[in-house]
Scaffold this motif. Structure first.
Motif, short mmCIF file in Angstrom:
data_model
loop_
_atom_site.label_atom_id
_atom_site.label_comp_id
_atom_site.label_asym_id
_atom_site.label_seq_id
_atom_site.Cartn_x
_atom_site.Cartn_y
_atom_site.Cartn_z
N ASP A 189 -28.11 -48.96 1.18
CA ASP A 189 -29.71 -48.82 1.34
C ASP A 189 -30.19 -48.86 2.78
O ASP A 189 -31.00 -47.97 3.35
CB ASP A 189 -30.60 -49.66 0.44
CG ASP A 189 -32.17 -49.39 0.50
OD1 ASP A 189 -32.45 -48.34 0.04
OD2 ASP A 189 -32.80 -50.16 1.00
N ASN A 194 -37.39 -39.13 -10.64
CA ASN A 194 -38.14 -40.11 -10.06
C ASN A 194 -39.38 -39.43 -9.47
O ASN A 194 -40.51 -40.20 -9.67
CB ASN A 194 -37.21 -40.75 -8.95
CG ASN A 194 -36.06 -41.71 -9.41
OD1 ASN A 194 -36.36 -42.60 -10.29
ND2 ASN A 194 -35.27 -42.07 -8.46
N ASP A 207 -38.76 -42.51 -1.35
CA ASP A 207 -38.64 -43.51 -2.29
C ASP A 207 -37.62 -42.89 -3.47
O ASP A 207 -36.78 -43.79 -3.83
CB ASP A 207 -39.85 -44.07 -2.81
CG ASP A 207 -40.74 -44.75 -1.74
OD1 ASP A 207 -39.99 -45.21 -0.74
OD2 ASP A 207 -41.62 -44.94 -1.88
N TYR A 256 -25.10 -52.45 -2.63
CA TYR A 256 -26.54 -51.79 -2.51
C TYR A 256 -27.18 -51.74 -1.23
O TYR A 256 -27.80 -51.03 -0.54
CB TYR A 256 -27.22 -52.37 -3.84
CG TYR A 256 -26.73 -51.77 -5.23
CD1 TYR A 256 -25.88 -50.77 -5.23
CD2 TYR A 256 -27.11 -52.42 -6.49
CE1 TYR A 256 -25.56 -50.38 -6.40
CE2 TYR A 256 -26.94 -51.97 -7.68
CZ TYR A 256 -25.99 -50.86 -7.57
OH TYR A 256 -25.40 -50.40 -8.88
N THR A 289 -29.28 -45.64 -4.84
CA THR A 289 -28.87 -46.89 -5.01
C THR A 289 -28.36 -47.18 -6.60
O THR A 289 -27.38 -47.64 -6.94
CB THR A 289 -29.71 -47.99 -4.79
OG1 THR A 289 -31.11 -47.78 -5.13
CG2 THR A 289 -29.73 -48.09 -3.12
N SER A 290 -29.13 -46.67 -7.52
CA SER A 290 -29.03 -46.75 -8.75
C SER A 290 -27.61 -45.97 -9.16
O SER A 290 -27.09 -46.12 -10.24
CB SER A 290 -30.20 -46.24 -9.50
OG SER A 290 -30.63 -44.96 -9.35
N MET A 299 -42.61 -41.03 -7.59
CA MET A 299 -42.45 -41.78 -6.29
C MET A 299 -42.57 -40.47 -5.12
O MET A 299 -42.51 -39.34 -5.43
CB MET A 299 -40.91 -41.94 -6.51
CG MET A 299 -40.86 -43.33 -7.28
SD MET A 299 -38.94 -43.83 -7.27
CE MET A 299 -38.99 -45.20 -8.27
N ARG A 309 -34.09 -42.98 -2.08
CA ARG A 309 -33.38 -44.32 -1.80
C ARG A 309 -33.14 -44.89 -3.28
O ARG A 309 -31.84 -45.30 -3.48
CB ARG A 309 -34.34 -45.34 -1.30
CG ARG A 309 -34.33 -44.84 0.35
CD ARG A 309 -35.29 -45.76 1.20
NE ARG A 309 -34.93 -46.98 1.06
CZ ARG A 309 -35.78 -48.10 1.33
NH1 ARG A 309 -36.98 -47.66 1.83
NH2 ARG A 309 -35.43 -49.44 1.14
N GLU A 310 -33.96 -44.91 -4.22
CA GLU A 310 -33.85 -45.37 -5.70
C GLU A 310 -32.80 -44.59 -6.30
O GLU A 310 -31.94 -45.38 -6.89
CB GLU A 310 -35.05 -45.44 -6.40
CG GLU A 310 -35.08 -46.22 -7.65
CD GLU A 310 -34.28 -45.51 -8.85
OE1 GLU A 310 -33.92 -46.45 -9.49
OE2 GLU A 310 -34.01 -44.43 -8.90
#
Length: 820
Positions: free
Chosen positions: A302, A738, A748, A298, A755-756, A744, A751-752
């Motif tokens: 990221d 998101n 952001d 991760y 990674t998730s 967000m 990126r979230e």
């Protein structure tokens, strides 16, 4: 009579040839003249026009009879093959003597059995891989839960296929193996989603509900996108279209079944057997290994993604590199670096040899040529058995065929190779082709059954025009050019050379002078050459024709066919009773030896002559056609005469054209679905960008492993389109969630989401690659399909994790449509 009524039956039937011979015709001076006094009465058998021999394990070829057993519609070929084998064993020494040998020469059941074993083996390997990966990354409960997706999905698929009337054959097995790498994706995503919610403290039932709410839209959408790229394949025309018809149907059923299992069965079982993670309830050793690996992944991902998002120059360079790689990849087939071969030759246990002597060659002379070939085959220790048929061609690999005098110049051999040999059948065929180049004026062709539908000769150049002699002259020039092109072998014309035919023309003035009609001459010739059936004898329930004809060869002994062999002078010397006496036919008939063409081909009303060629190992039909087109200007074509190209070259062009058109239709349907799901006209293009760019991995990957761009490889590209789209859909769906639910910013949210969604995307990729790669390596039949998916998926996964976020950041909407 005697006060009773009786029926009267006249016993005048004749039952034997001896009775015919003793039948009185007339009496001269008190002496009875019988049929036998003025003719030869022969009790013989009509020749079948064919001879058959069988050699087992190098034994001397012995006379044989070939039989074919066909299954009825809806029958089970495996059960049929087993029953035939059992009956053959039981009949030994009972229905036929011990010195009669029965050999199964070809059996399609073995091919089906092999493919079925491959499916079972690959399915077991896939389940094992799923269990191991999920055991490492999630836990043993999740691993066992996801593993039930494969058998349940196949069970549902078999039930539906049975209801639709489909049977298990090569194409359905091909489709099932193809779908094997796709159907587990939904189960893995759902299992990983439930695992994530359980780690957050959700109760199992609540985790199942939350997982369904989060993933039902992207999973259903992803499944539909894969179905959309397969269904339009049903529009493919021609023989290829019929060949692949069952693929989109089977894959569609598998995918629908898999999504039902993932969202319905897996979540239900998970709510009962999975447990909520409690504080301190995590294995420390597992946490040190897997969690540390995941967190490092991760962090690294990221950091790299953030570097692209924050640096416009790096983003631009990335886009330019991807476009350059895409163009370079597309040029690989154009420049011949990536070979194109619709159905490449594969190693097989059976191949055929066809021998063709000049038309008019008697059967016994063709048999002598066939024995020369047999002598060579008997010396080969790689051969388990072979069947020789004299008087018939191979008929596409069949060992039985109808005979006839017109085929007496043909012979065919069906050869079974030993399974423990070290050489491929492709190399053996090429070697034999060189051995049999010169067999006393006969043409010998060595080939094996195509891995796809029969498309005739791989190279087929057609010359269209009006005058047949001109067409043959042009075709002869085409043949000479083809014979100089490397890779072309067994170049042949569709017009066959023959001994010709005798044409008997009547001089009507002379016939009138002698008082002879045309009908009388025709009747005499018919009686002389073929005879007339005058009655039928019945022996043991069998009807036997009695034929009366002129005995033109009284000195000939043997079979009826040998007795029928006469010289043309014997026919023209026959006499006909006229008012002016016995007059020979030669007095008013002209004899001419004319040209005889067994076949004259037409297309759309125009005559055509075809020049065909087989292809040596290591070459492709497209290469040979392209080389010929460069030299075609050397051949003079009069006005009204044209070239066209058939065979594998035409099939490749038309089939790929149809499938590309079907693929574009599927992409249009995908775009419509994604516009409806995302309520955006831009985001579908972010998702679909991964489809063409995945070819950057496919084409160089096929070149790397030495595989051609073939029909299985193209099907792999189609399957790949559905897989890579699924990953992009899951990623964009999370980005939008998101932004809409969590408020967000775009960066952001990207990126979230990235990674998730990293873990489920990598898990589905690893399971798909690990499930298909062993099959591609160990089974050459599935190599092009497997390598297309493996190389394309590995590259497109990395591409999706970077290209989609970057496109979203650069071109995504600043404000999303909430649908309210």
């Amino acid at each position: 009579t005697a006060g009773s009524v009786y029926s009267v039956k006249f016993a005048g039937e004749i039952f034997t040839a001896e009775e015919i011979s003793g039948t009185p015709i007339t009496a001269i001076d008190g002496t009875i003249v019988t049929v036998g006094d003025v003719s030869r009465v022969i009790d013989g058998a009509v020749d079948t026009g064919t001879l058959a021999r069988l050699s087992i394990a190098g034994s001397t070829p012995a006379p044989s009879i070939s039989l074919q057993v066909y299954k009825v519609s809806g029958g089970n070929i495996l059960d049929l093959a087993d029953a035939v084998t059992t009956h053959i064993g039981d009949a030994t020494g009972e229905l036929y003597p011990d010195n009669v040998h029965v050999e199964i020469v070809t059996s399609d059941a073995e091919l089906i059995r092999t493919d079925l074993n491959n499916l079972l083996k690959n399915g077991a390997e896939t389940i094992l891989i799923i269990v191991l990966l999920l055991l490492i990354f999630l836990g043993w409960r999740e691993a066992l839960l996801a593993s039930v997706a494969v058998p349940l999905t196949f069970l549902m698929t078999f039930i539906v296929l049975g209801q639709l009337g489909y049977t298990i054959n090569f194409l359905t097995l091909f489709s099932l193996i193809l779908a094997l790498g796709i159907l587990v994706d939904g189960a893995i995503v759902v299992t990983e989603g439930m695992h994530g919610y359980l780690q957050k403290g959700y109760a199992p039932k609540d985790a199942a509900i939350a997982t369904i709410r989060e993933f039902q839209a992207p999973l259903i959408s992803g499944t539909l996108t894969t179905i959309f790229v397969f269904l339009p394949m049903m529009m493919t025309s021609g023989i290829i279209g019929k060949f692949i018809k069952s693929i989109p149907v089977t894959v569609t059923i598998v995918l629908i079944s898999s999504i039902i299992v993932a969202l319905g069965v897996i979540t239900t079982l998970g709510s009962r057997f999975l447990k909520t993670a409690l504080a301190g309830d995590v294995d420390a050793k597992k946490q040190r290994f897997t969690d540390r690996f995941i967190m490092r992944s991760y962090t690294f991902y990221d950091r790299v993604l953030k570097g692209f998002l924050n640096n416009s120059r790096r983003r631009t360079r990335f886009f330019v590199i991807m476009i350059g790689l895409f163009i370079a990849s597309m040029l690989l087939p154009t420049f011949g670096i990536l070979k194109v071969n619709m159905f490449p030759a594969e190693d097989a246990d059976v191949f055929t040899i066809d021998l063709e002597a000049p038309i008019g060659t008697p059967l016994h002379e063709t048999d002598l040529l066939a024995k020369e070939v047999e002598d060579t085959l008997l010396e080969d220790q790689r051969i388990a058995s072979f069947v020789t048929n004299v008087g018939t061609g191979s008929n596409g690999g069949s060992v039985t065929s109808g005979g006839g005098t017109t085929n007496q110049h043909l012979a065919s051999f069906t050869i079974n190779l030993k399974k423990d040999r070290t050489e491929s059948s492709v190399h053996i065929i090429d070697a034999y082709q060189n051995v049999f180049q010169n067999v006393d004026g006969a043409t010998v062709t060595v080939a094996q059954q195509a891995s796809g539908p029969d498309q005739g000769a791989p190279v087929n150049i057609q010359i269209h025009g009006e005058d047949l002699n001109t067409l043959e002259s042009i075709a002869s020039d085409v043949r000479h050019v083809l014979e100089t092109i490397p890779g072309a072998r067994n170049v042949a014309l569709s017009t066959k050379e023959s001994n010709g035919e005798f044409v008997l023309s009547i001089d009507r003035s002379k016939a009138q002078f002698y008082g002879v009609s045309t009908a009388e001459v025709a009747s005499l010739l018919r009686n002389a050459v073929t005879g007339n059936t005058v009655t039928v004898l019945k022996q043991n329930g069998t009807d036997i024709d009695v034929v009366v004809k002129y005995d033109l060869s009284p000195a000939m002994k043997g079979s009826l066919s040998q007795i029928d062999t006469v010289d043309i002078d014997e026919i023209t010397s026959l006499t006909l009773t006229t008012p002016r006496g016995e007059i020979p036919l030669a007095s008013f008939l002209y004899t001419d030896l004319g040209v005889s063409r067994p076949v004259i081909n037409h297309e759309d009303g125009d005559r055509l002559v075809m020049v065909t060629s087989l292809v040596e190992d290591g070459y492709q039909a497209q290469q040979i056609v392209s080389a010929f087109q460069k030299q075609a200007d050397q051949i003079f074509l009069p006005p009204g005469y044209t070239f066209s190209y058939g065979g594998e070259s035409e099939s490749i062009n038309k089939s790929f054209s149809d499938m590309f058109r079907a693929m574009f239709l599927g992409m249009f349907m995908i775009a419509g679905l994604l516009v409806w799901q995302f309520r955006s006209y831009r985001q579908p293009f972010f998702v679909m960008s991964s489809i063409p760019l995945s070819l950057i991995g496919v084409f160089p990957g096929l070149v790397l492993v030495g595989q051609p761009l073939s029909f299985p490889a193209f099907i792999g590209v189609v399957a790949l389109a559905g897989i890579v789209v699924n990953n992009a859909i899951i990623l964009i769906d999370r980005i939008n969630e998101n932004r809409l639910s969590n408020g967000m910013s775009i960066d952001d949210a990207i990126r979230e989401a990235a990674t998730s969604r990293l873990q489920p995307i990598l898990l589905t990729t690893m399971t798909t690659v690990a499930g298909i790669l062993p099959l591609a390596i160990t089974n050459p039949s599935w190599g092009p399909l497997g390598y297309s998916i493996v190389f394309g998926l590995l590259f497109s996964t990395a591409l999706t994790l970077f290209m989609v976020p970057l496109l979203y950041q650069r071109f995504g909407e600043k404000e999303l449509d909430t649908g309210k």
